[in-house]
Motif scaffolding. Structure first.
Motif, PDB file in Angstrom:
ATOM      1  N   GLU A 121       0.834  11.799   2.162  1.00 48.65           N
ATOM      2  CA  GLU A 121       1.240  13.026   2.843  1.00 48.65           C
ATOM      3  C   GLU A 121       2.731  12.995   3.151  1.00 48.65           C
ATOM      4  O   GLU A 121       3.442  13.997   3.003  1.00 48.65           O
ATOM      5  CB  GLU A 121       0.446  13.187   4.139  1.00 48.65           C
ATOM      6  N   GLY A 122       3.220  11.829   3.579  1.00 49.33           N
ATOM      7  CA  GLY A 122       4.641  11.689   3.860  1.00 49.33           C
ATOM      8  C   GLY A 122       5.493  11.895   2.625  1.00 49.33           C
ATOM      9  O   GLY A 122       6.527  12.580   2.670  1.00 49.33           O
ATOM     10  N   ILE A 139      -6.296   5.842  -2.133  1.00 48.08           N
ATOM     11  CA  ILE A 139      -5.046   6.474  -1.731  1.00 48.08           C
ATOM     12  C   ILE A 139      -4.836   6.319  -0.230  1.00 48.08           C
ATOM     13  O   ILE A 139      -5.748   6.542   0.559  1.00 48.08           O
ATOM     14  CB  ILE A 139      -5.072   7.980  -2.088  1.00 48.08           C
ATOM     15  N   ASP A 140      -3.625   5.888   0.134  1.00 49.27           N
ATOM     16  CA  ASP A 140      -3.242   5.855   1.542  1.00 49.27           C
ATOM     17  C   ASP A 140      -2.810   7.275   1.896  1.00 49.27           C
ATOM     18  O   ASP A 140      -1.693   7.688   1.580  1.00 49.27           O
ATOM     19  CB  ASP A 140      -2.096   4.864   1.755  1.00 49.27           C
ATOM     20  N   PHE A 159      -0.478   7.257  -6.240  1.00 52.59           N
ATOM     21  CA  PHE A 159      -1.737   7.486  -6.950  1.00 52.59           C
ATOM     22  C   PHE A 159      -1.804   6.604  -8.198  1.00 52.59           C
ATOM     23  O   PHE A 159      -0.955   6.692  -9.073  1.00 52.59           O
ATOM     24  CB  PHE A 159      -1.860   8.956  -7.360  1.00 52.59           C
ATOM     25  N   ASP A 160      -2.804   5.790  -8.252  1.00 55.49           N
ATOM     26  CA  ASP A 160      -3.069   4.965  -9.441  1.00 55.49           C
ATOM     27  C   ASP A 160      -4.355   5.501 -10.060  1.00 55.49           C
ATOM     28  O   ASP A 160      -5.448   4.988  -9.847  1.00 55.49           O
ATOM     29  CB  ASP A 160      -3.217   3.496  -9.039  1.00 55.49           C
TER      30      ASP A 160
END
Length: 254
Positions: free
Chosen positions: A186-187, A180-181, A172-173
């Motif tokens: 989630e991983g 966000i990927d 998170f930037d």
């Protein structure tokens, strides 16, 4: 005898009750899961009368499954009881044999080694696939520990928690509002939770119990907030967070 009485009643219900006659193992399955959660709730509430009641409900289900199986000649309740007795004897050679195990950890290690000798292909093979993820994380870690695969010091585990927290934050930037990927985030969140479960285990806290206690605490406080809003003739959706927070702080003092 109480157990004989239950078996007799089960026979009578299976023969005479329209509902009981229709049941199969498949139709009972979800009811058994529900009863198990009800027992869990009673244990968390330390409600002994309710625990006694729920234990009876679960006992009924165990007898019911055995009765259904006996009708096709697969097994009966006696086979079930002899089976668990035989397993307990074989899994406790330090009691019924000449193996020495003086600590809880030694007992667990012996238990896992015996399961492998009995045909389990993996130490983790006995962990049900359908377990809730939080419980499953705890169980796989415990089983890995049973064969010596574990951290040595809790400080190492906490360092892993901090490492995973850092990796999660990197996803998170916030300042640059970077996209966000979700899959990667989630991983990383899963890794963080897994490491927290690991640390909880090291300090002898059951993460499932801890989270459920927090759930119950939140529900109690939120329901207090709802009741207070109702008494004030207000709807929560029309109240500001500041207004709701007044009642929330009151609830925390109860």
């Amino acid at each position: 005898m109480a157990f004989d009485r239950l078996l007799t009643i089960m026979d009578e219900l299976r023969e005479q009750c329209p509902w009981d006659k229709k049941q199969t193992m498949d139709t009972l399955r979800h009811l058994t899961i529900e009863e198990t959660y009800e027992l869990s709730d009673a244990i968390l509430e330390k409600d002994l009368p309710e625990i006694k009641k729920e234990l009876g409900d679960i006992m009924l289900h165990l007898v019911f499954y055995s009765k259904i199986a006996s009708e096709t000649g697969e097994f009966d309740v006696a086979d079930v009881l002899h089976g668990i007795c035989d397993k307990l004897v074989s899994r406790h050679p330090h009691i019924y044999g000449d193996v020495i195990a003086e600590t809880e950890e030694e007992v667990k290690r012996n238990w896992e080694q015996l399961k492998l000798k009995e045909g389990n292909k993996s130490v983790l093979g006995g962990v049900p696939q359908s377990l809730p993820a939080l419980v499953k994380a705890m169980r796989v870690q415990e089983k890995a520990r049973g064969v010596g695969f574990d951290w040595e010091e809790k400080s190492q585990v906490w360092a892993k928690v901090e490492e995973e927290m850092g990796e999660f934050k990197e996803m998170f930037d916030v300042e640059n509002d970077k996209a966000i990927d979700k899959d990667k985030a989630e991983g990383e969140f899963g890794d963080l939770l897994f490491s927290l479960v690991n640390y909880a285990r090291f300090i002898d806290i059951n993460p499932e119990t801890a989270l459920e206690r927090t759930n119950k605490k939140f529900i109690k406080r939120f329901q207090y907030l709802e009741e207070k809003a109702k008494q004030a003739n207000k709807s929560l959706k029309d109240m500001t967070l500041a207004e709701m927070d007044v009642f929330w702080e009151e609830a925390k003092k109860l």
